[in-house]
Design a protein around this motif. Structure first.
Motif, PDB file in Angstrom:
ATOM      1  N   GLY A 161       2.299  29.028 -31.040  1.00  0.00           N
ATOM      2  CA  GLY A 161       3.503  29.448 -30.321  1.00  0.00           C
ATOM      3  C   GLY A 161       4.731  29.530 -31.209  1.00  0.00           C
ATOM      4  O   GLY A 161       5.532  30.461 -31.078  1.00  0.00           O
ATOM      5  N   VAL A 162       4.891  28.568 -32.116  1.00  0.00           N
ATOM      6  CA  VAL A 162       6.063  28.621 -32.997  1.00  0.00           C
ATOM      7  C   VAL A 162       6.003  29.850 -33.904  1.00  0.00           C
ATOM      8  O   VAL A 162       7.029  30.478 -34.175  1.00  0.00           O
ATOM      9  CB  VAL A 162       6.233  27.324 -33.827  1.00  0.00           C
ATOM     10  CG1 VAL A 162       6.545  26.139 -32.930  1.00  0.00           C
ATOM     11  CG2 VAL A 162       5.032  27.045 -34.705  1.00  0.00           C
ATOM     12  N   TYR A 163       4.800  30.219 -34.333  1.00  0.00           N
ATOM     13  CA  TYR A 163       4.644  31.419 -35.172  1.00  0.00           C
ATOM     14  C   TYR A 163       4.868  32.687 -34.354  1.00  0.00           C
ATOM     15  O   TYR A 163       5.431  33.665 -34.862  1.00  0.00           O
ATOM     16  CB  TYR A 163       3.271  31.436 -35.846  1.00  0.00           C
ATOM     17  CG  TYR A 163       3.178  30.401 -36.927  1.00  0.00           C
ATOM     18  CD1 TYR A 163       3.620  30.688 -38.215  1.00  0.00           C
ATOM     19  CD2 TYR A 163       2.700  29.124 -36.657  1.00  0.00           C
ATOM     20  CE1 TYR A 163       3.574  29.736 -39.209  1.00  0.00           C
ATOM     21  CE2 TYR A 163       2.652  28.163 -37.645  1.00  0.00           C
ATOM     22  CZ  TYR A 163       3.090  28.468 -38.918  1.00  0.00           C
ATOM     23  OH  TYR A 163       3.059  27.511 -39.895  1.00  0.00           O
ATOM     24  N   MET A 191       1.320  17.802 -36.649  1.00  0.00           N
ATOM     25  CA  MET A 191       1.623  18.669 -37.791  1.00  0.00           C
ATOM     26  C   MET A 191       2.608  19.777 -37.437  1.00  0.00           C
ATOM     27  O   MET A 191       3.390  20.199 -38.286  1.00  0.00           O
ATOM     28  CB  MET A 191       0.339  19.261 -38.383  1.00  0.00           C
ATOM     29  CG  MET A 191      -0.514  18.247 -39.078  1.00  0.00           C
ATOM     30  SD  MET A 191       0.412  17.424 -40.392  1.00  0.00           S
ATOM     31  CE  MET A 191      -0.819  16.325 -41.035  1.00  0.00           C
ATOM     32  N   THR A 192       2.602  20.209 -36.200  1.00  0.00           N
ATOM     33  CA  THR A 192       3.609  21.181 -35.768  1.00  0.00           C
ATOM     34  C   THR A 192       4.918  20.486 -35.436  1.00  0.00           C
ATOM     35  O   THR A 192       5.990  20.934 -35.844  1.00  0.00           O
ATOM     36  CB  THR A 192       3.102  21.978 -34.550  1.00  0.00           C
ATOM     37  OG1 THR A 192       1.960  22.736 -34.947  1.00  0.00           O
ATOM     38  CG2 THR A 192       4.176  22.917 -34.008  1.00  0.00           C
ATOM     39  N   MET A 193       4.832  19.368 -34.728  1.00  0.00           N
ATOM     40  CA  MET A 193       6.056  18.715 -34.264  1.00  0.00           C
ATOM     41  C   MET A 193       6.861  18.073 -35.397  1.00  0.00           C
ATOM     42  O   MET A 193       8.078  18.017 -35.323  1.00  0.00           O
ATOM     43  CB  MET A 193       5.733  17.679 -33.180  1.00  0.00           C
ATOM     44  CG  MET A 193       5.120  18.285 -31.920  1.00  0.00           C
ATOM     45  SD  MET A 193       5.976  19.749 -31.264  1.00  0.00           S
ATOM     46  CE  MET A 193       7.596  19.084 -30.893  1.00  0.00           C
ATOM     47  N   VAL A 194       6.208  17.626 -36.466  1.00  0.00           N
ATOM     48  CA  VAL A 194       6.950  17.032 -37.575  1.00  0.00           C
ATOM     49  C   VAL A 194       7.792  18.111 -38.274  1.00  0.00           C
ATOM     50  O   VAL A 194       8.815  17.813 -38.891  1.00  0.00           O
ATOM     51  CB  VAL A 194       6.014  16.299 -38.568  1.00  0.00           C
ATOM     52  CG1 VAL A 194       5.256  17.269 -39.462  1.00  0.00           C
ATOM     53  CG2 VAL A 194       6.781  15.277 -39.387  1.00  0.00           C
ATOM     54  N   ARG A 195       7.423  19.364 -38.128  1.00  0.00           N
ATOM     55  CA  ARG A 195       8.154  20.487 -38.717  1.00  0.00           C
ATOM     56  C   ARG A 195       9.160  21.101 -37.737  1.00  0.00           C
ATOM     57  O   ARG A 195       9.951  21.954 -38.124  1.00  0.00           O
ATOM     58  CB  ARG A 195       7.160  21.577 -39.143  1.00  0.00           C
ATOM     59  CG  ARG A 195       6.279  21.196 -40.295  1.00  0.00           C
ATOM     60  CD  ARG A 195       5.039  22.079 -40.381  1.00  0.00           C
ATOM     61  NE  ARG A 195       4.305  21.908 -41.613  1.00  0.00           N
ATOM     62  CZ  ARG A 195       3.517  20.867 -41.885  1.00  0.00           C
ATOM     63  NH1 ARG A 195       3.354  19.906 -40.997  1.00  0.00           N
ATOM     64  NH2 ARG A 195       2.889  20.778 -43.044  1.00  0.00           N
ATOM     65  N   PHE A 196       9.116  20.696 -36.498  1.00  0.00           N
ATOM     66  CA  PHE A 196       9.856  21.392 -35.454  1.00  0.00           C
ATOM     67  C   PHE A 196      11.362  21.417 -35.724  1.00  0.00           C
ATOM     68  O   PHE A 196      11.961  22.493 -35.827  1.00  0.00           O
ATOM     69  CB  PHE A 196       9.558  20.784 -34.072  1.00  0.00           C
ATOM     70  CG  PHE A 196       9.890  21.701 -32.944  1.00  0.00           C
ATOM     71  CD1 PHE A 196       9.000  22.687 -32.565  1.00  0.00           C
ATOM     72  CD2 PHE A 196      11.093  21.601 -32.279  1.00  0.00           C
ATOM     73  CE1 PHE A 196       9.305  23.565 -31.536  1.00  0.00           C
ATOM     74  CE2 PHE A 196      11.413  22.471 -31.251  1.00  0.00           C
ATOM     75  CZ  PHE A 196      10.515  23.452 -30.878  1.00  0.00           C
ATOM     76  N   THR A 224      13.229  28.604 -32.532  1.00  0.00           N
ATOM     77  CA  THR A 224      12.698  27.833 -31.399  1.00  0.00           C
ATOM     78  C   THR A 224      13.728  26.780 -30.994  1.00  0.00           C
ATOM     79  O   THR A 224      13.444  25.593 -30.944  1.00  0.00           O
ATOM     80  CB  THR A 224      11.359  27.155 -31.753  1.00  0.00           C
ATOM     81  OG1 THR A 224      11.583  26.254 -32.840  1.00  0.00           O
ATOM     82  CG2 THR A 224      10.303  28.164 -32.130  1.00  0.00           C
ATOM     83  N   ASN A 225      14.932  27.225 -30.690  1.00  0.00           N
ATOM     84  CA  ASN A 225      16.053  26.312 -30.539  1.00  0.00           C
ATOM     85  C   ASN A 225      16.519  26.100 -29.104  1.00  0.00           C
ATOM     86  O   ASN A 225      17.646  25.675 -28.879  1.00  0.00           O
ATOM     87  CB  ASN A 225      17.216  26.775 -31.415  1.00  0.00           C
ATOM     88  CG  ASN A 225      17.675  28.175 -31.069  1.00  0.00           C
ATOM     89  OD1 ASN A 225      17.103  28.834 -30.210  1.00  0.00           O
ATOM     90  ND2 ASN A 225      18.693  28.641 -31.758  1.00  0.00           N
ATOM     91  N   ALA A 226      15.666  26.346 -28.112  1.00  0.00           N
ATOM     92  CA  ALA A 226      16.051  26.053 -26.728  1.00  0.00           C
ATOM     93  C   ALA A 226      16.265  24.555 -26.545  1.00  0.00           C
ATOM     94  O   ALA A 226      17.155  24.132 -25.800  1.00  0.00           O
ATOM     95  CB  ALA A 226      14.992  26.564 -25.750  1.00  0.00           C
ATOM     96  N   LYS A 227      15.446  23.770 -27.208  1.00  0.00           N
ATOM     97  CA  LYS A 227      15.580  22.308 -27.271  1.00  0.00           C
ATOM     98  C   LYS A 227      15.087  21.882 -28.645  1.00  0.00           C
ATOM     99  O   LYS A 227      14.372  22.614 -29.318  1.00  0.00           O
ATOM    100  CB  LYS A 227      14.709  21.620 -26.209  1.00  0.00           C
ATOM    101  CG  LYS A 227      15.174  21.757 -24.794  1.00  0.00           C
ATOM    102  CD  LYS A 227      14.263  20.913 -23.898  1.00  0.00           C
ATOM    103  CE  LYS A 227      14.606  21.046 -22.449  1.00  0.00           C
ATOM    104  NZ  LYS A 227      13.661  20.279 -21.614  1.00  0.00           N
ATOM    105  N   ARG A 228      15.466  20.674 -29.016  1.00  0.00           N
ATOM    106  CA  ARG A 228      15.010  20.096 -30.274  1.00  0.00           C
ATOM    107  C   ARG A 228      14.017  18.973 -29.974  1.00  0.00           C
ATOM    108  O   ARG A 228      13.944  18.493 -28.842  1.00  0.00           O
ATOM    109  CB  ARG A 228      16.199  19.526 -31.049  1.00  0.00           C
ATOM    110  CG  ARG A 228      17.270  20.552 -31.344  1.00  0.00           C
ATOM    111  CD  ARG A 228      18.596  19.902 -31.672  1.00  0.00           C
ATOM    112  NE  ARG A 228      18.993  19.041 -30.546  1.00  0.00           N
ATOM    113  CZ  ARG A 228      19.766  17.973 -30.661  1.00  0.00           C
ATOM    114  NH1 ARG A 228      20.253  17.618 -31.818  1.00  0.00           N
ATOM    115  NH2 ARG A 228      20.074  17.262 -29.597  1.00  0.00           N
ATOM    116  N   GLY A 280      15.822  16.843 -39.593  1.00  0.00           N
ATOM    117  CA  GLY A 280      15.294  16.405 -38.299  1.00  0.00           C
ATOM    118  C   GLY A 280      15.609  14.943 -38.063  1.00  0.00           C
ATOM    119  O   GLY A 280      16.307  14.297 -38.842  1.00  0.00           O
ATOM    120  N   PRO A 281      15.067  14.396 -36.990  1.00  0.00           N
ATOM    121  CA  PRO A 281      15.354  13.008 -36.645  1.00  0.00           C
ATOM    122  C   PRO A 281      14.747  12.040 -37.667  1.00  0.00           C
ATOM    123  O   PRO A 281      13.793  12.381 -38.362  1.00  0.00           O
ATOM    124  CB  PRO A 281      14.693  12.838 -35.273  1.00  0.00           C
ATOM    125  CG  PRO A 281      13.642  13.885 -35.225  1.00  0.00           C
ATOM    126  CD  PRO A 281      14.157  15.039 -36.048  1.00  0.00           C
TER     127      PRO A 281
END
Length: 187
Positions: free
Chosen positions: A47-49, A98-103, A113-117, A168-169
């Motif tokens: 989805g991110v791609y 692996m996707t979320m650590v890059r989000f 993909t900036n609707a939310k972080r 990121g956080p």
């Protein structure tokens, strides 16, 4: 395909592994494959791609909506259990991680993909911190390398190769997920 690589790493190197960890517990396989096939892979990992490489506003709008509906579903699921399959860390957790650590460090800027972080999803953030706190996972993550790779690999998305400062956080903060899903439930 990453799913096949994960499977190979789980089963093909048992003779060499120092830790005998099974990321493919038989009792969870059907549920994990359904969750992967319906949500994690098509809506999040891919989805991110789909957002980042969309060639029309319509394609982007569809992809970003599906991505954030999926993240909302995963946020709810992770509010009730520590990992995607319950109390056991599995291949699907690693795949989502692996996707979320890059989000936040990459995808919110680079793939729009900036609707939310990630920081707007307390359970997903806790999950990422939980997985990141595993020494074998943590030592494999190099955010400087990740950011440099993404922000310099596709000149048509970032002509001058500018690498944003935001990492990121803080993933080293306590995750607080030790007891998620273990509390006694009262009806």
């Amino acid at each position: 395909e990453s799913t096949e690589i994960l499977k190979m790493l789980n089963f093909e190197f048992e003779d060499f592994a120092q830790n005998k960890i099974n990321f493919y517990p038989e009792e969870l396989m059907e549920d994990l494959h359904q969750l992967n096939d319906a949500v994690v892979y098509p809506k999040v990992n891919n989805g991110v791609y789909r957002c980042g490489f969309a060639k029309s506003q319509e394609a982007y709008d569809i992809a970003v909506e599906e991505l954030f509906v999926a993240l909302d579903q995963l946020e709810l699921r992770l509010s009730k259990q520590r990992y995607l399959g319950g109390s056991m860390f599995t291949w699907l957790d690693l795949r989502l991680f692996m996707t979320m650590v890059r989000f936040d460090p990459v995808y919110i800027t680079y793939f729009k993909t900036n609707a939310k972080r990630l920081v707007d999803y307390p359970n997903l953030l806790g999950f990422v911190r939980d997985v990141y706190s595993m020494p074998s996972v943590k030592k494999s993550i190099n955010l400087d390398h990740i950011k440099t790779h993404y922000f310099t690999s596709h000149p048509h998305l970032n002509t001058f190769g500018i690498i944003p400062v935001y990492d990121g956080p803080d993933l080293d903060l306590p995750h607080g997920r030790e007891n998620v899903g273990t509390e006694e439930r009262t009806n």
